[in-house]
Design a protein around this motif. Sequence first.
Motif, short mmCIF file in Angstrom:
data_model
loop_
_atom_site.label_atom_id
_atom_site.label_comp_id
_atom_site.label_asym_id
_atom_site.label_seq_id
_atom_site.Cartn_x
_atom_site.Cartn_y
_atom_site.Cartn_z
N ASP A 144 38.40 53.70 31.90
CA ASP A 144 39.11 53.27 33.12
C ASP A 144 39.10 51.74 33.22
O ASP A 144 38.04 51.14 33.38
CB ASP A 144 38.46 53.88 34.35
CG ASP A 144 39.22 53.51 35.62
OD1 ASP A 144 40.39 53.05 35.50
OD2 ASP A 144 38.65 53.66 36.70
N PHE A 145 40.30 51.15 33.11
CA PHE A 145 40.38 49.68 33.20
C PHE A 145 40.27 49.18 34.65
O PHE A 145 40.03 48.02 34.90
CB PHE A 145 41.70 49.19 32.59
CG PHE A 145 41.79 49.41 31.12
CD1 PHE A 145 41.15 48.56 30.24
CD2 PHE A 145 42.51 50.47 30.60
CE1 PHE A 145 41.24 48.74 28.87
CE2 PHE A 145 42.61 50.67 29.24
CZ PHE A 145 41.98 49.82 28.36
N GLY A 146 40.47 50.08 35.61
CA GLY A 146 40.42 49.66 37.01
C GLY A 146 39.07 49.11 37.41
O GLY A 146 38.96 48.19 38.21
N PHE A 161 42.18 34.44 32.93
CA PHE A 161 42.99 35.42 32.22
C PHE A 161 42.52 35.56 30.77
O PHE A 161 42.46 36.67 30.23
CB PHE A 161 44.46 35.02 32.28
CG PHE A 161 45.38 36.03 31.67
CD1 PHE A 161 45.63 37.25 32.31
CD2 PHE A 161 46.00 35.79 30.45
CE1 PHE A 161 46.48 38.18 31.74
CE2 PHE A 161 46.86 36.73 29.88
CZ PHE A 161 47.09 37.92 30.53
N VAL A 162 42.22 34.46 30.13
CA VAL A 162 41.72 34.50 28.75
C VAL A 162 40.42 35.32 28.68
O VAL A 162 40.22 36.14 27.78
CB VAL A 162 41.50 33.08 28.21
CG1 VAL A 162 40.76 33.12 26.87
CG2 VAL A 162 42.84 32.36 28.04
N THR A 163 39.56 35.11 29.67
CA THR A 163 38.30 35.86 29.71
C THR A 163 38.56 37.35 29.90
O THR A 163 37.90 38.19 29.28
CB THR A 163 37.41 35.32 30.84
OG1 THR A 163 37.18 33.93 30.65
CG2 THR A 163 36.08 36.05 30.86
N PRO A 221 37.78 44.28 40.61
CA PRO A 221 36.95 43.20 41.19
C PRO A 221 37.55 41.81 41.00
O PRO A 221 37.19 40.87 41.71
CB PRO A 221 35.62 43.33 40.42
CG PRO A 221 35.58 44.74 39.95
CD PRO A 221 37.01 45.08 39.62
N LEU A 222 38.48 41.69 40.03
CA LEU A 222 39.07 40.37 39.78
C LEU A 222 40.31 40.10 40.64
O LEU A 222 40.77 38.97 40.71
CB LEU A 222 39.46 40.27 38.29
CG LEU A 222 38.34 40.46 37.28
CD1 LEU A 222 38.90 40.44 35.87
CD2 LEU A 222 37.29 39.36 37.45
N ASN A 223 40.84 41.15 41.26
CA ASN A 223 42.06 41.01 42.05
C ASN A 223 41.76 40.46 43.45
O ASN A 223 40.73 40.76 44.04
CB ASN A 223 42.78 42.36 42.16
CG ASN A 223 43.30 42.84 40.83
OD1 ASN A 223 43.54 42.04 39.92
ND2 ASN A 223 43.47 44.16 40.69
#
Length: 468
Positions: free
Chosen positions: A82-84, A67-69, A89-91
């Motif tokens: 676009d933040f998606g 999360f920090v990264t 990819p992290l979800n």
Amino acid sequence: MLNPAKNLVLNLISRLSQKVGRSLFSQMLLAILSVLLLAQIVTFGILSEIYSGAISEVNESQQIEKFVTVVETVEQVEGEQDFGSILNPLNNDYARHSIQKRMDLSSVTMNGSEQAVVNKITAELGQSYQGRVWVKQERQPMLMSSAPQNVNERNDKALTELRVVVHLQNDRWLQLTATSSTLSAIAIKQGMTFFALATLLTLVCIAVMIKKITTPLQLLSQASQQLGRGEVVEPIAEQGTDDITETIRAFNQMNQRVQRFAEDRARLLAALSHDLRTPITSMLLRVEMMPESDDRDALLKTLEEMQLMSESTLSFMKLSSDTEVTKPVEVNAFLGSLCEDLVEVGYSVEFNESDLVTLACRPVSLKRALRNLIENGAKYGSHAEVSFSTPAQSSLVIEIQDSGDGISEDKFEQVFEPFYRLETSRNRETGGTGLGMAIARNIIRSHGGNVELSNQQTGLLVRVELPT
């Protein structure tokens, strides 16, 4: 968590205990199997809880680092990109990242454990994030937790859900929702395989030991039953534990004494039979040569009665030292043949056949006992009806119902005493010396059975019960 499993095992044990036999081997094996199953279920539950707790703690540390990264990466994005493309990819199934334009967290309160996570994240991101991080944890008590502790303490609870929200510098909100991973199918399969193999190996070893204990006891039980039926029993091999070996040794010694006593008595009776017959026969010859008179006739009658009583007594005593071999007989054929023999000599006897049943007995001795009982019923009750049944799997009941007037209940036990007769004369035509019933019960009891009398509306009922 373990209550349903425990209830299932207890119900299974209850049903198995009703179906398995009541032998020592089956009962001991069932008891040990029950303890093993309960122990394995409890152990598996405890280990799974501990494993889940450990995994959840590891997941929390990893999720915070990721999360920090993510925060640092998102903070570097400029404009309305676009933040998606960054977050998707992290979800995965256990962690979801999302960007919110507005959130109201003013009413959120955090406990000590949650504040510690906030401090850790703030330390990683920098002091500029002071007051911009919120954490919410969901925990559940672990199986091995002790007495209830302060809710702010986390040592006795496993993390199930972690929510982290950060107010970004670009006035957006980044949220992480993470759940603890469950035991994988592979881990469960490996655990179950281990417990199954451990239980199986333990049961095999225990079964061998129990069999080693129970086999000598089974041999001892069989020999005791044979001895109780009057059979000749060979010495049992002394095997097993010290206690069982000592018991078998004591049984063998008792068996040897009983057989030696029977052999000594048989030799004594043989000598006594010879010594009694010789003087009585000599006296009979001398009296018969005397001139006819009332005294001569009285002496002859007395000597004949003495001879009859001595022969009957010797016959009765020899029965207890009978060494006839035990053989299996089919009851229908056995009783049918006996009844036919009595019908041929003029007795009114009826036999009712039943299901095929095999009885292990000494045929000659048992036929003599039953003949005495049936003959008494036909002689004194004018007619005898013979039947048999198997009310229990291990017993045979033979019933002899006559058509007479019955006898007084206070005479039921007396008629089995030697030389007791309801008809007081000693004439052979009217019943001899009164040993028939005594001989019959002696033989039946030597087979491990018993004989009982009862008055019915149709006459006297003789009930003979024998083990099959």
